[in-house]
Design a protein around this motif. Sequence first.
Motif, PDB file in Angstrom:
ATOM      1  N   ARG A 226      13.762  -9.553   5.491  1.00  0.00           N
ATOM      2  CA  ARG A 226      12.562  -8.811   5.872  1.00  0.00           C
ATOM      3  C   ARG A 226      12.465  -7.515   5.080  1.00  0.00           C
ATOM      4  O   ARG A 226      13.480  -6.865   4.804  1.00  0.00           O
ATOM      5  N   GLN A 227      11.250  -7.156   4.688  1.00  0.00           N
ATOM      6  CA  GLN A 227      10.977  -5.850   4.101  1.00  0.00           C
ATOM      7  C   GLN A 227      10.447  -4.941   5.199  1.00  0.00           C
ATOM      8  O   GLN A 227       9.417  -5.227   5.808  1.00  0.00           O
ATOM      9  N   ARG A 228      11.146  -3.856   5.474  1.00  0.00           N
ATOM     10  CA  ARG A 228      10.705  -2.925   6.512  1.00  0.00           C
ATOM     11  C   ARG A 228       9.578  -2.027   6.000  1.00  0.00           C
ATOM     12  O   ARG A 228       9.512  -1.722   4.807  1.00  0.00           O
ATOM     13  N   TYR A 229       8.706  -1.610   6.922  1.00  0.00           N
ATOM     14  CA  TYR A 229       7.560  -0.769   6.581  1.00  0.00           C
ATOM     15  C   TYR A 229       7.462   0.410   7.537  1.00  0.00           C
ATOM     16  O   TYR A 229       7.816   0.306   8.722  1.00  0.00           O
ATOM     17  N   ASP A 230       6.967   1.522   7.005  1.00  0.00           N
ATOM     18  CA  ASP A 230       6.686   2.701   7.805  1.00  0.00           C
ATOM     19  C   ASP A 230       5.230   2.628   8.263  1.00  0.00           C
ATOM     20  O   ASP A 230       4.301   2.731   7.462  1.00  0.00           O
ATOM     21  N   ASP A 291       7.474  -4.766  12.018  1.00  0.00           N
ATOM     22  CA  ASP A 291       7.235  -3.358  12.320  1.00  0.00           C
ATOM     23  C   ASP A 291       5.843  -3.106  12.862  1.00  0.00           C
ATOM     24  O   ASP A 291       5.478  -1.970  13.123  1.00  0.00           O
ATOM     25  N   GLY A 292       5.045  -4.158  12.991  1.00  0.00           N
ATOM     26  CA  GLY A 292       3.700  -4.003  13.515  1.00  0.00           C
ATOM     27  C   GLY A 292       2.616  -3.885  12.467  1.00  0.00           C
ATOM     28  O   GLY A 292       1.476  -3.527  12.785  1.00  0.00           O
ATOM     29  N   VAL A 293       2.921  -4.216  11.188  1.00  0.00           N
ATOM     30  CA  VAL A 293       1.899  -4.230  10.144  1.00  0.00           C
ATOM     31  C   VAL A 293       0.934  -5.387  10.433  1.00  0.00           C
ATOM     32  O   VAL A 293       1.338  -6.438  10.953  1.00  0.00           O
ATOM     33  N   ALA A 294      -0.340  -5.206  10.076  1.00  0.00           N
ATOM     34  CA  ALA A 294      -1.370  -6.177  10.446  1.00  0.00           C
ATOM     35  C   ALA A 294      -1.164  -7.547   9.800  1.00  0.00           C
ATOM     36  O   ALA A 294      -1.556  -8.565  10.372  1.00  0.00           O
ATOM     37  N   ASP A 295      -0.592  -7.608   8.588  1.00  0.00           N
ATOM     38  CA  ASP A 295      -0.395  -8.901   7.940  1.00  0.00           C
ATOM     39  C   ASP A 295       1.090  -9.258   7.936  1.00  0.00           C
ATOM     40  O   ASP A 295       1.883  -8.700   8.684  1.00  0.00           O
ATOM     41  N   GLN A 296       1.474 -10.196   7.047  1.00  0.00           N
ATOM     42  CA  GLN A 296       2.844 -10.717   7.067  1.00  0.00           C
ATOM     43  C   GLN A 296       3.828  -9.945   6.186  1.00  0.00           C
ATOM     44  O   GLN A 296       4.971 -10.369   6.017  1.00  0.00           O
ATOM     45  N   ARG A 297       3.420  -8.799   5.632  1.00  0.00           N
ATOM     46  CA  ARG A 297       4.311  -8.073   4.719  1.00  0.00           C
ATOM     47  C   ARG A 297       5.648  -7.707   5.361  1.00  0.00           C
ATOM     48  O   ARG A 297       6.670  -7.679   4.700  1.00  0.00           O
ATOM     49  N   ASP A 298       5.624  -7.402   6.652  1.00  0.00           N
ATOM     50  CA  ASP A 298       6.839  -6.936   7.325  1.00  0.00           C
ATOM     51  C   ASP A 298       7.467  -8.015   8.189  1.00  0.00           C
ATOM     52  O   ASP A 298       8.393  -7.744   8.939  1.00  0.00           O
ATOM     53  N   ASP A 299       6.974  -9.258   8.088  1.00  0.00           N
ATOM     54  CA  ASP A 299       7.508 -10.340   8.916  1.00  0.00           C
ATOM     55  C   ASP A 299       8.870 -10.793   8.423  1.00  0.00           C
ATOM     56  O   ASP A 299       9.307 -10.462   7.320  1.00  0.00           O
ATOM     57  N   THR A 300       9.525 -11.596   9.240  1.00  0.00           N
ATOM     58  CA  THR A 300      10.849 -12.134   8.908  1.00  0.00           C
ATOM     59  C   THR A 300      10.703 -13.538   8.331  1.00  0.00           C
ATOM     60  O   THR A 300       9.982 -14.380   8.879  1.00  0.00           O
ATOM     61  N   PHE A 301      11.410 -13.786   7.234  1.00  0.00           N
ATOM     62  CA  PHE A 301      11.435 -15.092   6.590  1.00  0.00           C
ATOM     63  C   PHE A 301      12.847 -15.659   6.688  1.00  0.00           C
ATOM     64  O   PHE A 301      13.832 -14.916   6.638  1.00  0.00           O
ATOM     65  N   CYS A 302      12.928 -16.951   6.841  1.00  0.00           N
ATOM     66  CA  CYS A 302      14.218 -17.628   7.053  1.00  0.00           C
ATOM     67  C   CYS A 302      14.498 -18.557   5.878  1.00  0.00           C
ATOM     68  O   CYS A 302      13.693 -19.446   5.584  1.00  0.00           O
ATOM     69  N   THR A 303      15.636 -18.350   5.218  1.00  0.00           N
ATOM     70  CA  THR A 303      16.071 -19.225   4.123  1.00  0.00           C
ATOM     71  C   THR A 303      17.075 -20.231   4.652  1.00  0.00           C
ATOM     72  O   THR A 303      18.098 -19.847   5.233  1.00  0.00           O
TER      73      THR A 303
END
Length: 319
Positions: A226-230, A291-303
Amino acid sequence: MPDPQFATFTAGANAYDFSRFPYYSERYNVLGEPNASASTGVAAPGWPMSPRMYRVTLRSPDVPPIAPLGREHLMNTMALQQIFGGFGSIERVSGNEDGDPSGVLINRSQINGAIIDTAASSASNYSWFATLSPDPSGGNPFKQSIVVVRQRLAPVPQRSGDPLALNSSVYTVEVADENASSERVTWIDPGSAIGFNGGAGGDVLVYGSNAVSDDINTGEWVMLSRQRYDTSVAPNIPTGAAIHRWFRVLRVEEAERGTVDASYAGFPTGGSISVWRRWVTLAGSDWAFDDGVADQRDDTFCTIVTGAVSVIESEVELQ
């Protein structure tokens, strides 16, 4: 991530990029078809970028190159020392074959007086790679995870005469098993997460494309990224490097199949996508899924790495 089986190949029209781990472009819509064009349709740039690692390789000087390899893809001495010696190293990995456990994973030879370690022979049932993930607070130490894989699948589809390269052309498949399955990247619905507080792991709903295999095996390991966002500033900005952690699969429910479109979780699909989803119970560290960003930028991805049977972790400092 250090990967002894890695050779570079620049992906073209489709979603594959073998210089990354997992081997898909950051722009790949993980619910789309990886064999389709990465610049049109459901894999369009409208899908937010998802985290990847860069691959590097361990190569012995007595092994001729089989594909172009840049200096940036070679591991430095410090990383090699941490992987092959000391606490949390390959020498401490217990194999399931007779003989020295490290012999399951590495070959050691002497060339002109120098000791050279290379990847184990493909005749072994086991291979390995290692991931290095920075501390969320920045700087050293790094989280080192040595991943042992039983009967690691070759990356497919393959080009004729170039068995380590992924096919860069757009192509069609009749069944999901015709697409690459040794590494698969999926999306986790952040609203589905139960637990992951107090170090006991928890349950999540994992989504994947119907164009890739839905196999997830109990007892194997998967990597969450995941990429965290402020979110306190506008526009929202990334906070530090992406984080990656390995989790053990404790339980998997049967796969459900259906379709999703832009009305579900705001997916920039350009239409409806055929997907599978599975409830999965994971054991591992605490984890925040967005983190509550409106799109999937901060979502978790599973490999999902097929055959990942063991992970040994330690902290290392890189200099």
